[in-house]
Write a protein that holds these residues in place. Structure first.
Motif: not given
Length: 473
Positions: A123-124, A129-133, A206-212
């Protein structure tokens, strides 16, 4: 008095990237130090070179802002891809953060077993991937056009992430992983400290997903030290080293800039200084009040530098997670970066090592001169001892010399007690500073401005600022 179109104050990541993108303008970049790059610089001491603080280079890949900017300015960096982004060591247990998700998951389940590990980490990765797209990444204020573009970005966030946008990191951990062990929680938080400057209790999902998720991207070693990136980025930029900006005064349609060497009139000023400390440049009460409205982020780094007389076969990056906090620090982990044995510059006559952890910036101000030296030595010796405990190939006798840096040291060299940007938390997301200001021709860039952390985050903020400038220049 020299007239210029753009004056950039500070050669950190943000200042250097925005300067390179606008090098065809009448632009000057001012840097008070001899070394370029601020927290990401490379410096020389005792005849050897060391990376000052930032040591990992990530995000140099298609569809990411760093690659787009480097391509735009025609810069091809000298890089070596790291097959293992970070090797984490906790109570002698080893887990490699690698790009291949299935291999990572298999190893993760051996060290931190949990039936929902795959769901949690996939999920992270998917969120990252969605964020950077996303197509409309943007955040600015103070004009109808800026607010409209920002609203379009927020709408896209809501459309893509839906209710996930409002979930907290701790809530997601509890929902998916359940009641995890202290070791596992410490592993997650230690990783987040590297990337988002805080732990899971303060940030959204969202921040955790980008960070990890950054080890799922390409991670590189930079030959010649991080400073070599700035040499390439700024090749076509008019850089004024060892010229400190002292005062900036609004004067009709220009900003009057007084430096330690000269005076200039600039139509536009871009500050790569910390946003909460930028009022010091101005006498104008309104501009002072604007910058004073941002609170100081009392977070910095404690860094140990080592030179070894050997070149053992080791990875580029490790993270050691302890069971207790490090003296005078706010973390129980430290990040170890070693120069590549084939690095012509950093590994001359042995490996150069940078070991960094997190500390409060103001904590070092409480000590007298003697106490300061005593506590600095105590913290350095603690870190070196724990480092040696976790690296069997290195003994104390292999250390040719060692020295360290506190927030006070960083302030003396790069003019900031604080190291690292403000974390984007659930509480502060709306009140983040933006690249533009209420004052015509005055802009901000760097890790204390949206979007903040590391090369990818700062580069994202640079792209947003460049859009603002393109509409004004």
């Amino acid at each position: 008095m020299k007239k210029i179109n753009i004056a950039v104050v500070g050669s950190g990541i943000g200042g250097s990237l925005i300067s390179a993108l606008n090098s065809n303008e009448s632009l000057k970049l001012f840097e008070r130090d001899m070394n370029l790059g601020g927290c990401a610089s490379t410096f020389k001491r005792y005849g050897a070179f060391f990376n000052a603080g930032a040591t990992t280079f990530v995000g140099y890949e298609d569809n990411h802002p760093i690659k787009r900017i480097f391509d735009d300015i025609g810069f091809n960096p000298d890089l070596l891809k790291s097959n293992i982004a970070i090797r984490t060591i906790q109570n002698k247990k080893v887990l490699d953060r690698i790009q291949d998700f299935d291999v990572f998951l298999e190893e993760l389940n051996k060290v931190y077993p949990n039936k929902n590990n795959e769901k949690f980490w996939r999920t992270l990765k998917d969120i990252d991937e969605k964020f950077w797209n996303l197509k409309k990444l943007y955040f600015a204020k103070y004009s109808m056009k800026s607010y409209f573009r920002t609203a379009s970005f927020i709408y896209e966030l809501l459309k893509v992430f839906k209710f996930d946008l409002f979930k907290s990191a701790t809530g997601f951990i509890e929902d998916i992983l359940g009641d995890i062990s202290e070791e596992y929680q410490s592993f997650i938080d230690a990783q987040l400290f590297i990337t988002v400057q805080t732990t899971s209790k303060d940030i959204p999902l969202l921040s955790m997903a980008l960070g990890l998720s950054y080890p799922f991207h390409d991670v590189f070693y930079v030959y010649g030290g991080m400073g070599s990136l700035f040499d390439g980025i700024l090749e076509d930029v008019d850089v004024h080293k060892k010229e400190e900006v002292l005062k900036i005064k609004k004067q009709d349609d220009y900003y009057h800039i007084q430096t330690s060497k000269d005076e200039y009139l600039a139509k536009n000023v871009i500050l790569n200084s910390t946003v909460f400390d930028s009022s010091k440049f101005f006498e104008d009460k309104k501009i002072q009040d604007y910058y004073n409205s941002f609170s100081f982020n009392d977070q910095s780094a404690f860094v140990v530098y080592l030179k070894l007389d050997i070149e053992p076969e080791l990875l580029h990056h490790y993270q050691v997670i302890l069971n207790e906090k490090i003296p005078n620090c706010i973390s129980n982990s430290f990040f170890v970066s070693l120069s590549d044995k084939n690095d012509y510059k950093l590994s001359k006559k042995g490996l150069s090592i940078t070991i960094s952890t997190h500390a409060k910036a103001n904590s070092w101000k409480q000590y007298s001169k003697d106490e300061y030296e005593k506590e600095k030595e105590k913290t350095m010796n603690f870190i070196i001892e724990e480092f040696l405990n976790n690296f069997d190939k290195i003994s104390k006798d292999n250390i040719k010399y060692s020295f360290c840096a506190t927030s006070t040291t960083f302030n003396n060299y790069i003019n900031r007690f604080n190291c690292g940007g403000n974390s984007i938390t659930i509480k502060n997301a709306i009140n983040l500073p933006s690249c533009n200001t209420p004052f015509e021709g005055l802009y901000n860039v760097g890790d204390t401005v949206f979007a903040g952390q590391g090369w990818p985050g700062i580069a994202l903020g640079v792209e947003v600022l460049n859009k603002e400038l393109n509409g004004k220049l």
